[in-house]
Enzyme design. Structure first.
Site, short mmCIF file in Angstrom:
data_model
loop_
_atom_site.label_atom_id
_atom_site.label_comp_id
_atom_site.label_asym_id
_atom_site.label_seq_id
_atom_site.Cartn_x
_atom_site.Cartn_y
_atom_site.Cartn_z
N HIS A 29 -2.64 -6.92 -3.82
CA HIS A 29 -1.92 -5.98 -4.68
C HIS A 29 -1.99 -4.57 -4.11
O HIS A 29 -3.06 -3.98 -3.98
CB HIS A 29 -2.56 -6.01 -6.08
CG HIS A 29 -1.87 -5.16 -7.09
ND1 HIS A 29 -2.55 -4.23 -7.84
CD2 HIS A 29 -0.59 -5.13 -7.51
CE1 HIS A 29 -1.72 -3.66 -8.68
NE2 HIS A 29 -0.52 -4.18 -8.50
N HIS A 70 3.14 3.80 -5.88
CA HIS A 70 3.26 3.12 -7.17
C HIS A 70 3.79 4.03 -8.28
O HIS A 70 4.72 3.67 -9.00
CB HIS A 70 1.91 2.55 -7.60
CG HIS A 70 1.93 1.91 -8.95
ND1 HIS A 70 1.66 2.61 -10.11
CD2 HIS A 70 2.22 0.65 -9.34
CE1 HIS A 70 1.76 1.80 -11.15
NE2 HIS A 70 2.12 0.60 -10.71
#
Length: 291
Positions: free
Chosen positions: A40, A82
């Site tokens: 991730h 992100h």
């Protein structure tokens, strides 16, 4: 720090691909077992998320899949980050104190390239940068890894789907070999996923969320995966997803996120998921392999 990790970190800080650590065939074979293990934002428990260092760390651990997030700068460059602002993972407040709220879309690529995206994580990563999508793809390709690419906040960036596909094409990632098994494009936006599918039907796609079982038939027209939080999963839901056939003539898959401990990994794997997205890919891999 082990020598390989130090070398990978140095490579990331210098912004060069001169020293790459390709995953061995044996590691790739392990990582390709089901469920797949996906790092991730790179191996983000061990290196600053969405940086080249995190890609390097995933490769060092022998992890075949990495996941990232893509957004767009003021001057139209795709960058890997992100949040829709730069505050949490860079020193933007120090470098541009007058530019609050420090949104990615309000900064040029050159301005973002000045920012330190590693010091927040630890001094060993001081000087790491927010990579462009091209830089990130080059590093992933250098390690012979696979990519789960998330189009982040597409409502903020009209046309980002077409632009992302253009970069992927330019980087050689829309050929048969990559599309067949090394690339998935996902988003929390069903409209964005549908757009990717309509523009490039050969590209495998994933929807981030947990649609009701009644809605799955509609999703199966344009997405290959339903990718929910592990907290929303059950064995019955996974079985329901698998019962539908996606746009490429195969059962819909489930990649779940973001779990980081061995016990949860074993439990969720028991539901029959196809992939587990995790900050600690080595922990999850070892738990699933019985190590």
């Amino acid at each position: 720090m082990h020598a390989r990790a130090a070398a990978a970190t140095t490579t990331a800080l210098l912004g060069t691909s001169a020293f790459l650590l390709p995953i061995s065939d044996a590691s790739a074979d392990v990582a390709d077992e089901r469920p797949s293990v996906i790092a991730h934002r790179g191996a983000s428990a061990y290196a600053p998320e969405n940086t080249l260092a995190a890609v390097d760390k995933a490769a060092e651990l022998g992890i075949r899949w990495v996941e990232n997030d893509v957004q767009r700068t003021k001057d139209g460059e795709l960058v890997v980050i992100h949040d829709d602002n730069l505050k949490r993972t860079t020193d933007v407040e120090e470098i541009f104190p007058e530019r609050a709220p420090w949104k990615v879309k309000d900064f040029t690529a050159a301005e973002i390239a000045r920012l330190d995206a590693g010091s927040w994580f630890g001094p060993a990563y001081a000087g790491a940068r927010v990579p462009t999508l091209e830089q990130y793809m080059d590093r992933v390709e250098g390690h012979h890894q696979k990519l789960l690419l998330e189009i982040k906040n597409p409502d903020l960036y009209p046309g980002i789907e077409r632009q992302t596909l253009k970069v992927l094409s330019n980087e050689g990632w829309l050929d048969r070999q990559h599309v067949a098994g090394r690339l998935i494009v996902q988003s929390f936006s069903a409209a964005s996923v549908r757009t990717v599918h309509d523009l490039k039907p050969a590209v495998k796609t994933g929807f981030l969320g947990t649609p009701s079982v009644a809605e799955l038939a509609g999703y199966a027209a344009f997405t290959d995966q339903i990718n929910p939080s592990y907290r929303s999963l059950s064995m019955g839901y996974v079985a329901s997803v698998h019962a539908f056939t996606g746009p490429h003539g195969r059962p819909l898959e489930v990649f779940t996120w973001t779990l980081n401990d061995a016990d949860t990994a074993r439990r969720v794997a028991g539901y029959g998921v196809d992939g587990i997205i995790t900050n600690t890919p080595d922990v999850v891999r070892d738990a699933l392999s019985g190590a």
